[in-house]
Each structure stands twice: as structure tokens, then as C-alpha cells.
Design a protein around this motif. Structure first.
Motif: not given
Length: 144
Positions: A77-81, A37-46, A85-96
Motif C-alpha cells: 500500500v505504501v509503495l502504491l501510494a 503527461s499521459t504516461c504520468w497520468a497512467l502511473l498516477e491512476m494505476g 504521488s510521484l505520478g501526480t507530481v510529475l503530471l503537474h510539472r508536465q502540465a505546467v
């Protein structure tokens, strides 16, 4: 992310000396999930934190009249977005998954405690329903 089969073969022996000790025990059982979860959150926030850089380069390219620079900045910008987005999806999946895993732990512990006493849904319905209400309260209070 491989999911563990549920119910667990052995939920373990929790530390019941205090509520905080029990929560620490649950946390130790989910160490891998929390690291992921921490790794996915770092990807999202980064991905989100890095967005001002290509936006600034895009604005500067527009001021300079550099069409190629605008396209490169837009692609970044598209690549970072997409990364965010990928980090957000994976973070949510791991949190669930973490929440389901903790809820399963608690339910199995309650069932194991009730089984030796001969409590079943028919013979001691009030006791089991009270315990299931406790499990619902514990597991829903931190639901994602």
C-alpha cells in the motif's frame, strides 16, 4: 524531463485558417509533452486503481491472523501510494510546462506579427496592449 529554452528560436508558421486549426497546430507542437503527461497520468491512476488489491489482502491476512501478510500488504500500500504521488507530481510539472510552452508560442507569434508593422510599446501602445490582452485571455483560459 528536460525543459526547452524559452523563448523559442523559431515559433513556426501557424495554421490560421480557423481557431480549431490554430489549436491543432499548438497541439502538434506539444506532442512530446502531451505523451509524457499521459504516461504520468497512467502511473498516477494505476497506483490509485491498484490500491484495493493490497488492502483486500491485508484484511484477509488480518482475518487469518497472519502478521507477516499484514506487513506485506501494508508495504505494498505504501509503495502504491508513493507511486501515485510521484505520478501526480510529475503530471503537474508536465502540465505546467505544456502551458508555459503554449503561452510562449502565442506571445512570440503576436510579437512577430506586431514587429513588421512597426508596433512597439511606445509608438502603438494601444494596439500592442490590445494584443497582449488577447494573449492573456488565450493563455489564462486553460491555465493549470
Amino acid at each position: 524531463m528536460p525543459l526547452a529554452s524559452l523563448p523559442l528560436a523559431d515559433p513556426g508558421r501557424p495554421d490560421l485558417s480557423s481557431p480549431l486549426a490554430f489549436l491543432r497546430w499548438i497541439q502538434r507542437a506539444q506532442r512530446r509533452g502531451q505523451v509524457l503527461s499521459t504516461c504520468w497520468a497512467l502511473l498516477e491512476m494505476g497506483g490509485q486503481a491498484a490500491l484495493p488489491v493490497p488492502l483486500g489482502h491485508g484484511v484477509q491476512a488480518a482475518v487469518d491472523g497472519d502478521a507477516g501478510g499484514i506487513w506485506r500488504a501494508g508495504a505494498l500500500v505504501v509503495l502504491l501510494a508513493a507511486t501515485a504521488s510521484l505520478g501526480t507530481v510529475l503530471l503537474h510539472r508536465q502540465a505546467v510546462w505544456n502551458w508555459i510552452h503554449a503561452a510562449t508560442h502565442v506571445r512570440q507569434l503576436v510579437a512577430r506579427q506586431a514587429s513588421p508593422r512597426g508596433m512597439t510599446g511606445t509608438s502603438a501602445g494601444n494596439e500592442v496592449e490590445g494584443r497582449q490582452g488577447l494573449v492573456r485571455t488565450l493563455t489564462m483560459s486553460g491555465s493549470p
